[in-house]
Write a protein that holds these residues in place. Structure first.
Motif, PDB file in Angstrom:
ATOM      1  N   LEU A 163       0.809  -1.220   0.000  1.00 15.84           N
ATOM      2  CA  LEU A 163       0.000   0.000   0.000  1.00 15.84           C
ATOM      3  C   LEU A 163       0.846   1.275   0.000  1.00 15.84           C
ATOM      4  O   LEU A 163       0.717   2.110  -0.882  1.00 15.84           O
ATOM      5  N   PHE A 164       1.719   1.438   0.995  1.00 13.50           N
ATOM      6  CA  PHE A 164       2.501   2.659   1.097  1.00 13.50           C
ATOM      7  C   PHE A 164       3.395   2.839  -0.132  1.00 13.50           C
ATOM      8  O   PHE A 164       3.535   3.947  -0.658  1.00 13.50           O
ATOM      9  N   GLY A 165       4.032   1.746  -0.589  1.00 17.56           N
ATOM     10  CA  GLY A 165       4.913   1.825  -1.743  1.00 17.56           C
ATOM     11  C   GLY A 165       4.176   2.217  -3.009  1.00 17.56           C
ATOM     12  O   GLY A 165       4.663   3.035  -3.806  1.00 17.56           O
ATOM     13  N   GLN A 166       2.987   1.647  -3.190  1.00 21.62           N
ATOM     14  CA  GLN A 166       2.201   1.977  -4.372  1.00 21.62           C
ATOM     15  C   GLN A 166       1.720   3.430  -4.321  1.00 21.62           C
ATOM     16  O   GLN A 166       1.697   4.130  -5.333  1.00 21.62           O
ATOM     17  N   LEU A 167       1.352   3.892  -3.107  1.00 19.34           N
ATOM     18  CA  LEU A 167       0.937   5.286  -2.959  1.00 19.34           C
ATOM     19  C   LEU A 167       2.105   6.227  -3.224  1.00 19.34           C
ATOM     20  O   LEU A 167       1.941   7.292  -3.823  1.00 19.34           O
ATOM     21  N   TYR A 168       3.298   5.829  -2.809  1.00 20.31           N
ATOM     22  CA  TYR A 168       4.506   6.624  -3.037  1.00 20.31           C
ATOM     23  C   TYR A 168       4.702   6.860  -4.536  1.00 20.31           C
ATOM     24  O   TYR A 168       4.999   7.977  -4.967  1.00 20.31           O
ATOM     25  N   VAL A 169       4.514   5.801  -5.314  1.00 20.35           N
ATOM     26  CA  VAL A 169       4.680   5.919  -6.764  1.00 20.35           C
ATOM     27  C   VAL A 169       3.549   6.751  -7.368  1.00 20.35           C
ATOM     28  O   VAL A 169       3.776   7.629  -8.212  1.00 20.35           O
ATOM     29  N   LEU A 170       2.311   6.507  -6.919  1.00 25.52           N
ATOM     30  CA  LEU A 170       1.170   7.253  -7.438  1.00 25.52           C
ATOM     31  C   LEU A 170       1.294   8.744  -7.143  1.00 25.52           C
ATOM     32  O   LEU A 170       0.833   9.584  -7.916  1.00 25.52           O
ATOM     33  N   ALA A 171       1.929   9.069  -6.014  1.00 23.99           N
ATOM     34  CA  ALA A 171       2.089  10.472  -5.630  1.00 23.99           C
ATOM     35  C   ALA A 171       3.198  11.166  -6.407  1.00 23.99           C
ATOM     36  O   ALA A 171       3.494  12.338  -6.160  1.00 23.99           O
ATOM     37  N   ASN A 172       3.819  10.448  -7.331  1.00 21.48           N
ATOM     38  CA  ASN A 172       4.827  11.036  -8.216  1.00 21.48           C
ATOM     39  C   ASN A 172       6.141  11.345  -7.513  1.00 21.48           C
ATOM     40  O   ASN A 172       6.909  12.200  -7.958  1.00 21.48           O
ATOM     41  N   HIS A 173       6.412  10.655  -6.399  1.00 22.27           N
ATOM     42  CA  HIS A 173       7.707  10.811  -5.744  1.00 22.27           C
ATOM     43  C   HIS A 173       8.772  10.061  -6.550  1.00 22.27           C
ATOM     44  O   HIS A 173       8.451   9.264  -7.439  1.00 22.27           O
ATOM     45  N   LEU A 174      10.017  10.293  -6.217  1.00 19.52           N
ATOM     46  CA  LEU A 174      11.132   9.855  -7.053  1.00 19.52           C
ATOM     47  C   LEU A 174      11.842   8.660  -6.441  1.00 19.52           C
ATOM     48  O   LEU A 174      11.916   8.516  -5.220  1.00 19.52           O
ATOM     49  N   ARG A 175      12.400   7.813  -7.318  1.00 23.90           N
ATOM     50  CA  ARG A 175      13.131   6.619  -6.873  1.00 23.90           C
ATOM     51  C   ARG A 175      14.474   6.556  -7.572  1.00 23.90           C
ATOM     52  O   ARG A 175      14.612   6.996  -8.710  1.00 23.90           O
ATOM     53  N   ILE A 176      15.460   5.971  -6.875  1.00 22.73           N
ATOM     54  CA  ILE A 176      16.772   5.777  -7.477  1.00 22.73           C
ATOM     55  C   ILE A 176      17.223   4.336  -7.265  1.00 22.73           C
ATOM     56  O   ILE A 176      16.798   3.667  -6.318  1.00 22.73           O
ATOM     57  N   ASP A 177      18.082   3.885  -8.155  1.00 20.03           N
ATOM     58  CA  ASP A 177      18.652   2.536  -8.058  1.00 20.03           C
ATOM     59  C   ASP A 177      20.009   2.648  -7.379  1.00 20.03           C
ATOM     60  O   ASP A 177      21.007   3.008  -7.998  1.00 20.03           O
ATOM     61  N   ARG A 178      20.045   2.338  -6.076  1.00 19.64           N
ATOM     62  CA  ARG A 178      21.293   2.502  -5.318  1.00 19.64           C
ATOM     63  C   ARG A 178      22.245   1.328  -5.500  1.00 19.64           C
ATOM     64  O   ARG A 178      23.412   1.402  -5.118  1.00 19.64           O
ATOM     65  N   SER A 179      21.754   0.224  -6.077  1.00 20.11           N
ATOM     66  CA  SER A 179      22.604  -0.955  -6.246  1.00 20.11           C
ATOM     67  C   SER A 179      23.557  -0.818  -7.420  1.00 20.11           C
ATOM     68  O   SER A 179      24.564  -1.511  -7.504  1.00 20.11           O
ATOM     69  N   ASN A 180      23.247   0.092  -8.332  1.00 19.38           N
ATOM     70  CA  ASN A 180      24.050   0.284  -9.538  1.00 19.38           C
ATOM     71  C   ASN A 180      24.557   1.727  -9.560  1.00 19.38           C
ATOM     72  O   ASN A 180      23.782   2.656  -9.788  1.00 19.38           O
ATOM     73  N   PRO A 181      25.855   1.957  -9.305  1.00 16.71           N
ATOM     74  CA  PRO A 181      26.382   3.324  -9.238  1.00 16.71           C
ATOM     75  C   PRO A 181      26.106   4.144 -10.493  1.00 16.71           C
ATOM     76  O   PRO A 181      25.750   5.324 -10.403  1.00 16.71           O
ATOM     77  N   THR A 182      26.259   3.528 -11.656  1.00 13.87           N
ATOM     78  CA  THR A 182      26.019   4.252 -12.905  1.00 13.87           C
ATOM     79  C   THR A 182      24.562   4.665 -13.021  1.00 13.87           C
ATOM     80  O   THR A 182      24.235   5.809 -13.359  1.00 13.87           O
ATOM     81  N   ALA A 183      23.665   3.722 -12.718  1.00 16.37           N
ATOM     82  CA  ALA A 183      22.232   4.022 -12.769  1.00 16.37           C
ATOM     83  C   ALA A 183      21.855   5.045 -11.711  1.00 16.37           C
ATOM     84  O   ALA A 183      20.978   5.893 -11.939  1.00 16.37           O
ATOM     85  N   ALA A 184      22.510   4.990 -10.543  1.00 13.50           N
ATOM     86  CA  ALA A 184      22.212   5.937  -9.467  1.00 13.50           C
ATOM     87  C   ALA A 184      22.573   7.359  -9.891  1.00 13.50           C
ATOM     88  O   ALA A 184      21.821   8.306  -9.627  1.00 13.50           O
ATOM     89  N   ILE A 185      23.731   7.524 -10.552  1.00 14.35           N
ATOM     90  CA  ILE A 185      24.146   8.849 -11.021  1.00 14.35           C
ATOM     91  C   ILE A 185      23.146   9.391 -12.036  1.00 14.35           C
ATOM     92  O   ILE A 185      22.751  10.559 -11.989  1.00 14.35           O
ATOM     93  N   GLN A 186      22.725   8.518 -12.968  1.00 12.80           N
ATOM     94  CA  GLN A 186      21.748   8.939 -13.962  1.00 12.80           C
ATOM     95  C   GLN A 186      20.423   9.303 -13.298  1.00 12.80           C
ATOM     96  O   GLN A 186      19.764  10.289 -13.682  1.00 12.80           O
ATOM     97  N   SER A 187      20.031   8.522 -12.275  1.00 11.33           N
ATOM     98  CA  SER A 187      18.784   8.804 -11.556  1.00 11.33           C
ATOM     99  C   SER A 187      18.842  10.157 -10.867  1.00 11.33           C
ATOM    100  O   SER A 187      17.869  10.907 -10.860  1.00 11.33           O
ATOM    101  N   MET A 188      20.002  10.494 -10.297  1.00 10.25           N
ATOM    102  CA  MET A 188      20.166  11.775  -9.625  1.00 10.25           C
ATOM    103  C   MET A 188      20.038  12.937 -10.610  1.00 10.25           C
ATOM    104  O   MET A 188      19.461  13.975 -10.289  1.00 10.25           O
ATOM    105  N   LYS A 189      20.579  12.758 -11.807  1.00 14.12           N
ATOM    106  CA  LYS A 189      20.449  13.791 -12.833  1.00 14.12           C
ATOM    107  C   LYS A 189      18.984  13.991 -13.217  1.00 14.12           C
ATOM    108  O   LYS A 189      18.524  15.118 -13.408  1.00 14.12           O
ATOM    109  N   GLU A 190      18.251  12.884 -13.333  1.00 12.91           N
ATOM    110  CA  GLU A 190      16.831  12.965 -13.669  1.00 12.91           C
ATOM    111  C   GLU A 190      16.046  13.634 -12.554  1.00 12.91           C
ATOM    112  O   GLU A 190      15.100  14.389 -12.802  1.00 12.91           O
ATOM    113  N   VAL A 191      16.431  13.342 -11.307  1.00  7.79           N
ATOM    114  CA  VAL A 191      15.782  13.979 -10.161  1.00  7.79           C
ATOM    115  C   VAL A 191      15.986  15.489 -10.219  1.00  7.79           C
ATOM    116  O   VAL A 191      15.040  16.275 -10.042  1.00  7.79           O
ATOM    117  N   ALA A 192      17.227  15.917 -10.479  1.00 10.08           N
ATOM    118  CA  ALA A 192      17.529  17.351 -10.552  1.00 10.08           C
ATOM    119  C   ALA A 192      16.711  18.018 -11.653  1.00 10.08           C
ATOM    120  O   ALA A 192      16.154  19.118 -11.456  1.00 10.08           O
TER     121      ALA A 192
END
Length: 307
Positions: A163-192
């Motif tokens: 429930l909470f996780g699905q609401l988090y996504v529906l509310a348009n909050h942001l997620r990053i992939d912390r397991s992959n450094p390259t993907a995490a950097i790209q995610s941070m750029k998208e967040v900015a």
């Protein structure tokens, strides 16, 4: 007098939750919740005595169960609202903030800890809000106290939280992939890009994880990268006492007094990539200055090596 102040605050807070963008009144004064002392009086942390008796534990369990059931109810209600608002991303974000204001405030009321808030005038600034993290209570406080128009940033696995996780996504909050450094950097750029394009604020925990003993952990560099890319100021939020109220790995919530302190915004317009470590250290040192001794990092003295 306290009843008058408390009643007035609750009336204003309810109206504000539905019609306004600010989660707390911009009064420029401190106030408390769940305490029998006067409004604005400093919590007497030195008088707090832990009670691990069976009655205290029973009351704690009742409060936790009540929190869980109440949160599930509000989460379900707002999930339905989000589904209706699927075509309107910003309205979903706004409703997500209102959900946090209502649910976070309700959970803190159920837990009953005395709360003092300082520097509330800095809570209406469009900024990157950062906060030290030592307890689940930190999340409840941030849900309640961050202004409307603020997005959270969390690990991508949050979507699997019932429930909470699905609401988090529906509310348009942001997620990053912390397991992959390259993907995490790209995610941070998208967040900015997202917070600049949509004129949003951001809330995150710069330590990247929860402290086990309440002591401040080293800061990750992500918030500095986001500040440089978005040119937003940083507003530090210093939480004290939450690690005593609800400790990591424990289901015993204690009535420890809490303090939420907003510090003045830190301008980042002149920050440069070649001084990232200096910027991180500067903000970390600000936290050390404002935290009580038991929450400051332990200083490890280096033993001189013999040549």
């Amino acid at each position: 007098m306290e009843k008058t102040a408390s009643g007035s605050f609750m009336r204003n807070r309810r109206l504000e939750s539905f019609f306004n963008a600010s989660p707390i009144p911009n009064m420029g004064v401190s106030w408390k919740i769940g305490s029998k002392k006067g409004v604005g009086e400093k919590p007497k942390t030195d008088l707090y005595v832990e009670d691990d008796g069976w009655m205290s534990i029973l009351i704690s369990w009742i409060r936790i169960v009540t929190c869980f059931v109440s949160m599930m109810v509000t989460t379900f209600v707002w999930a339905l609202i989000m589904l209706v608002l699927l075509p309107w991303p910003y309205e979903r974000l706004r409703q997500g903030n209102i959900y946090g204001h209502v649910t976070g405030r309700m959970l803190m009321w159920i837990l009953g800890n005395p709360i003092k808030i300082e520097g509330a005038k800095y809570s209406n600034t469009r900024a990157i809000y950062i906060c030290n993290h030592a307890s689940p209570i930190d999340i409840f406080l941030m849900m309640w106290l961050t202004p409307t128009g603020t997005v959270g940033i969390a690990k991508k696995e949050i979507v699997w939280y019932p429930l909470f996780g699905q609401l988090y996504v529906l509310a348009n909050h942001l997620r990053i992939d912390r397991s992959n450094p390259t993907a995490a950097i790209q995610s941070m750029k998208e967040v900015a890009r997202a917070i600049v394009k949509n004129k949003l604020s951001l809330i995150l925990f710069p330590e990247g994880t929860r402290s086990k003993d309440g002591r401040l952990l080293p800061f990750k560099k992500g918030f500095v990268h986001l500040a440089m890319q978005s040119h937003l100021p940083i507003v530090p939020i210093v939480l004290t006492g939450t690690h005593l109220a609800w400790r990591k790995g424990s289901l015993h919530v204690r009535p420890a007094p809490l303090t939420v302190k907003y510090l003045p915004p830190i301008k980042t317009d002149d920050w440069t990539a070649d001084k990232i470590d200096d910027h991180v250290k500067m903000v970390h040192d600000i936290y050390i200055k404002h935290l009580p001794q038991p929450q400051r990092p332990l200083v490890v003295e280096e033993t001189p090596t013999k040549s």
